[in-house]
Write a protein that holds these residues in place. Structure first.
Motif, PDB file in Angstrom:
ATOM      1  N   PRO A   1       0.811  -1.217   0.000  1.00 40.74           N
ATOM      2  CA  PRO A   1       0.000   0.000   0.000  1.00 40.74           C
ATOM      3  C   PRO A   1       0.851   1.277   0.000  1.00 40.74           C
ATOM      4  O   PRO A   1       1.752   1.421   0.830  1.00 40.74           O
ATOM      5  CB  PRO A   1      -0.814  -0.120   1.298  1.00 40.74           C
ATOM      6  N   GLY A   2       0.558   2.161  -0.948  1.00 42.35           N
ATOM      7  CA  GLY A   2       1.240   3.462  -1.000  1.00 42.35           C
ATOM      8  C   GLY A   2       2.553   3.471  -1.758  1.00 42.35           C
ATOM      9  O   GLY A   2       3.150   4.543  -1.934  1.00 42.35           O
ATOM     10  N   VAL A   3       3.010   2.303  -2.226  1.00 42.02           N
ATOM     11  CA  VAL A   3       4.364   2.291  -2.802  1.00 42.02           C
ATOM     12  C   VAL A   3       4.417   2.966  -4.170  1.00 42.02           C
ATOM     13  O   VAL A   3       5.432   3.576  -4.526  1.00 42.02           O
ATOM     14  CB  VAL A   3       4.945   0.855  -2.836  1.00 42.02           C
ATOM     15  N   GLU A   4       3.329   2.900  -4.943  1.00 39.62           N
ATOM     16  CA  GLU A   4       3.379   3.519  -6.273  1.00 39.62           C
ATOM     17  C   GLU A   4       3.515   5.045  -6.156  1.00 39.62           C
ATOM     18  O   GLU A   4       4.328   5.661  -6.853  1.00 39.62           O
ATOM     19  CB  GLU A   4       2.115   3.157  -7.060  1.00 39.62           C
ATOM     20  N   ALA A   5       2.720   5.641  -5.261  1.00 33.94           N
ATOM     21  CA  ALA A   5       2.814   7.089  -5.070  1.00 33.94           C
ATOM     22  C   ALA A   5       4.193   7.469  -4.532  1.00 33.94           C
ATOM     23  O   ALA A   5       4.771   8.490  -4.924  1.00 33.94           O
ATOM     24  CB  ALA A   5       1.725   7.564  -4.106  1.00 33.94           C
ATOM     25  N   ALA A   6       4.742   6.631  -3.642  1.00 31.81           N
ATOM     26  CA  ALA A   6       6.075   6.916  -3.094  1.00 31.81           C
ATOM     27  C   ALA A   6       7.120   6.870  -4.202  1.00 31.81           C
ATOM     28  O   ALA A   6       7.998   7.734  -4.282  1.00 31.81           O
ATOM     29  CB  ALA A   6       6.411   5.915  -1.986  1.00 31.81           C
ATOM     30  N   LEU A   7       7.036   5.879  -5.089  1.00 32.41           N
ATOM     31  CA  LEU A   7       7.988   5.774  -6.200  1.00 32.41           C
ATOM     32  C   LEU A   7       7.843   6.964  -7.146  1.00 32.41           C
ATOM     33  O   LEU A   7       8.837   7.500  -7.639  1.00 32.41           O
ATOM     34  CB  LEU A   7       7.785   4.457  -6.963  1.00 32.41           C
ATOM     35  N   ASP A   8       6.611   7.374  -7.397  1.00 37.25           N
ATOM     36  CA  ASP A   8       6.366   8.530  -8.273  1.00 37.25           C
ATOM     37  C   ASP A   8       7.042   9.786  -7.721  1.00 37.25           C
ATOM     38  O   ASP A   8       7.445  10.662  -8.486  1.00 37.25           O
ATOM     39  CB  ASP A   8       4.862   8.801  -8.392  1.00 37.25           C
ATOM     40  N   ALA A   9       7.122   9.877  -6.409  1.00 31.44           N
ATOM     41  CA  ALA A   9       7.654  11.092  -5.779  1.00 31.44           C
ATOM     42  C   ALA A   9       9.179  11.069  -5.647  1.00 31.44           C
ATOM     43  O   ALA A   9       9.782  12.100  -5.333  1.00 31.44           O
ATOM     44  CB  ALA A   9       7.029  11.276  -4.396  1.00 31.44           C
ATOM     45  N   LEU A  10       9.817   9.908  -5.886  1.00 32.85           N
ATOM     46  CA  LEU A  10      11.281   9.839  -5.769  1.00 32.85           C
ATOM     47  C   LEU A  10      11.921  10.545  -6.953  1.00 32.85           C
ATOM     48  O   LEU A  10      11.501  10.361  -8.095  1.00 32.85           O
ATOM     49  CB  LEU A  10      11.750   8.379  -5.719  1.00 32.85           C
ATOM     50  N   ARG A  11      12.942  11.333  -6.690  1.00 33.75           N
ATOM     51  CA  ARG A  11      13.623  12.075  -7.755  1.00 33.75           C
ATOM     52  C   ARG A  11      15.059  11.588  -7.929  1.00 33.75           C
ATOM     53  O   ARG A  11      15.907  12.322  -8.413  1.00 33.75           O
ATOM     54  CB  ARG A  11      13.611  13.573  -7.430  1.00 33.75           C
TER      55      ARG A  11
ATOM     56  N   GLU B   1       6.921   3.155   8.913  1.00 36.63           N
ATOM     57  CA  GLU B   1       5.783   2.232   8.789  1.00 36.63           C
ATOM     58  C   GLU B   1       4.794   2.622   7.707  1.00 36.63           C
ATOM     59  O   GLU B   1       3.843   1.890   7.451  1.00 36.63           O
ATOM     60  CB  GLU B   1       5.064   2.135  10.145  1.00 36.63           C
ATOM     61  N   ASP B   2       5.002   3.783   7.073  1.00 34.73           N
ATOM     62  CA  ASP B   2       4.052   4.262   6.061  1.00 34.73           C
ATOM     63  C   ASP B   2       4.835   4.651   4.808  1.00 34.73           C
ATOM     64  O   ASP B   2       5.734   5.493   4.865  1.00 34.73           O
ATOM     65  CB  ASP B   2       3.297   5.474   6.627  1.00 34.73           C
ATOM     66  N   MET B   3       4.493   4.036   3.669  1.00 36.07           N
ATOM     67  CA  MET B   3       5.208   4.314   2.427  1.00 36.07           C
ATOM     68  C   MET B   3       5.142   5.789   2.028  1.00 36.07           C
ATOM     69  O   MET B   3       5.991   6.273   1.290  1.00 36.07           O
ATOM     70  CB  MET B   3       4.674   3.433   1.300  1.00 36.07           C
ATOM     71  N   ALA B   4       4.120   6.510   2.530  1.00 38.33           N
ATOM     72  CA  ALA B   4       4.023   7.937   2.223  1.00 38.33           C
ATOM     73  C   ALA B   4       5.234   8.702   2.766  1.00 38.33           C
ATOM     74  O   ALA B   4       5.565   9.788   2.282  1.00 38.33           O
ATOM     75  CB  ALA B   4       2.729   8.516   2.801  1.00 38.33           C
ATOM     76  N   ASP B   5       5.913   8.132   3.781  1.00 39.46           N
ATOM     77  CA  ASP B   5       7.075   8.794   4.374  1.00 39.46           C
ATOM     78  C   ASP B   5       8.365   8.529   3.593  1.00 39.46           C
ATOM     79  O   ASP B   5       9.393   9.166   3.856  1.00 39.46           O
ATOM     80  CB  ASP B   5       7.277   8.319   5.827  1.00 39.46           C
ATOM     81  N   LEU B   6       8.326   7.576   2.663  1.00 42.70           N
ATOM     82  CA  LEU B   6       9.568   7.160   1.988  1.00 42.70           C
ATOM     83  C   LEU B   6      10.285   8.302   1.264  1.00 42.70           C
ATOM     84  O   LEU B   6      11.493   8.480   1.468  1.00 42.70           O
ATOM     85  CB  LEU B   6       9.287   5.990   1.034  1.00 42.70           C
ATOM     86  N   PRO B   7       9.601   9.085   0.398  1.00 42.18           N
ATOM     87  CA  PRO B   7      10.337  10.109  -0.345  1.00 42.18           C
ATOM     88  C   PRO B   7      11.085  11.080   0.562  1.00 42.18           C
ATOM     89  O   PRO B   7      12.230  11.436   0.271  1.00 42.18           O
ATOM     90  CB  PRO B   7       9.230  10.820  -1.146  1.00 42.18           C
ATOM     91  N   GLY B   8      10.464  11.480   1.662  1.00 40.33           N
ATOM     92  CA  GLY B   8      11.128  12.391   2.586  1.00 40.33           C
ATOM     93  C   GLY B   8      12.322  11.752   3.274  1.00 40.33           C
ATOM     94  O   GLY B   8      13.364  12.381   3.472  1.00 40.33           O
TER      95      GLY B   8
END
Ligand SMILES: [Mg+2]
Length: 236
Positions: free
Chosen positions: A91-101, A204-211
């Motif tokens: 859950p949330g990994v696609e949006a996290a990958l989209d946000a990685l630069r 614990e939340d993929m939304a935190d990955l890019p940061g």
């Protein structure tokens, strides 16, 4: 400290990109119990998750007290059927990958065929095509550093400028052995204590990955205390 983007983000596959670990530990537990070695899904998680197929088979044969040449094909058949029916992205990994630069690649303990299957079933394969590395490419699987060092070299990145995203104890240990910062994902099955340690930030939340990828590495903090392995002789 200023934010500094890493040269490369190395992503584990099972439990980080695809939500496969729950299906895998349930099937392994059921099959091994039927074969005469009763292991709960938690036992399987402690013993095998994040480890190579070769290591797992060796441990299964030791546990059963006999050779089990039939295991790889039977297990792969059961797992593939479960993947085709139930596998989803984490859950949330696609949006996290989209946000990685920053550049990314995949480094998994599984064989190439399995990585391509699971990424394909979840629609993630095209993002990583040509940038997929398997433990079968190197001499030693996780927790040895070989796979991550191989991925960094192939991608032309300095190991010290790589960030590893992992959900297994063997995986974060491999990152430490490779001299890489790691982000330990505890949003799935893995208890966060298994991931904590020097150079690892647990989330614990993929939304935190890019940061977290661009956040400065933790410094000036003593390494977290290591908990004794739950099974003697089992590290991963
Ligand atoms: Mg994993």
């Amino acid at each position: 400290m200023t934010e500094e983007a890493p040269q490369l983000v190395i992503l584990d596959c099972d439990g980080v990109l695809v939500d496969s670990e729950k299906l895998a530990v349930e099937i392994e537990s059921e099959m091994l119990t039927a074969m005469g070695w009763p292991l709960s899904p938690l036992d399987v998680l402690e013993r095998f998750v994040g480890r190579s197929d070769a290591y797992t088979l060796q441990q299964i044969e030791a546990g059963l007290g006999r050779r089990a040449p039939e295991w790889p094909a039977r297990y792969a058949e059961r797992l593939t059927a479960a993947f085709r029916a139930h596998l989803r992205p984490v859950p949330g990994v696609e949006a996290a990958l989209d946000a990685l630069r920053v550049p990314t690649c995949v480094a998994s303990s599984g064989p190439h065929e399995k990585i391509r299957l699971t990424l394909g079933l979840t629609g993630l394969l095209e993002r990583f095509d040509g940038r997929i590395f398997s433990a079968t490419d190197v001499a030693r699987g996780k927790p040895a550093p070989d796979l991550f060092l191989h991925a960094a070299a192939a991608m032309g990145a300095d190991p010290s400028a790589c960030v590893v995203v992992e959900d297994s104890r063997a995986g974060v240990e491999a990152a430490r052995a490779a001299g890489m910062r790691s982000l330990g994902f505890a949003g799935g099955l893995t208890p966060r204590e298994w991931l904590e340690g020097p150079g690892t930030t647990v989330f614990e939340d993929m939304a935190d990955l890019p940061g977290l990828v661009t956040a400065p590495p933790p410094s000036g903090r003593p390494p977290a205390p290591r908990r004794a392995p739950l099974r003697q002789g089992e590290a991963g």
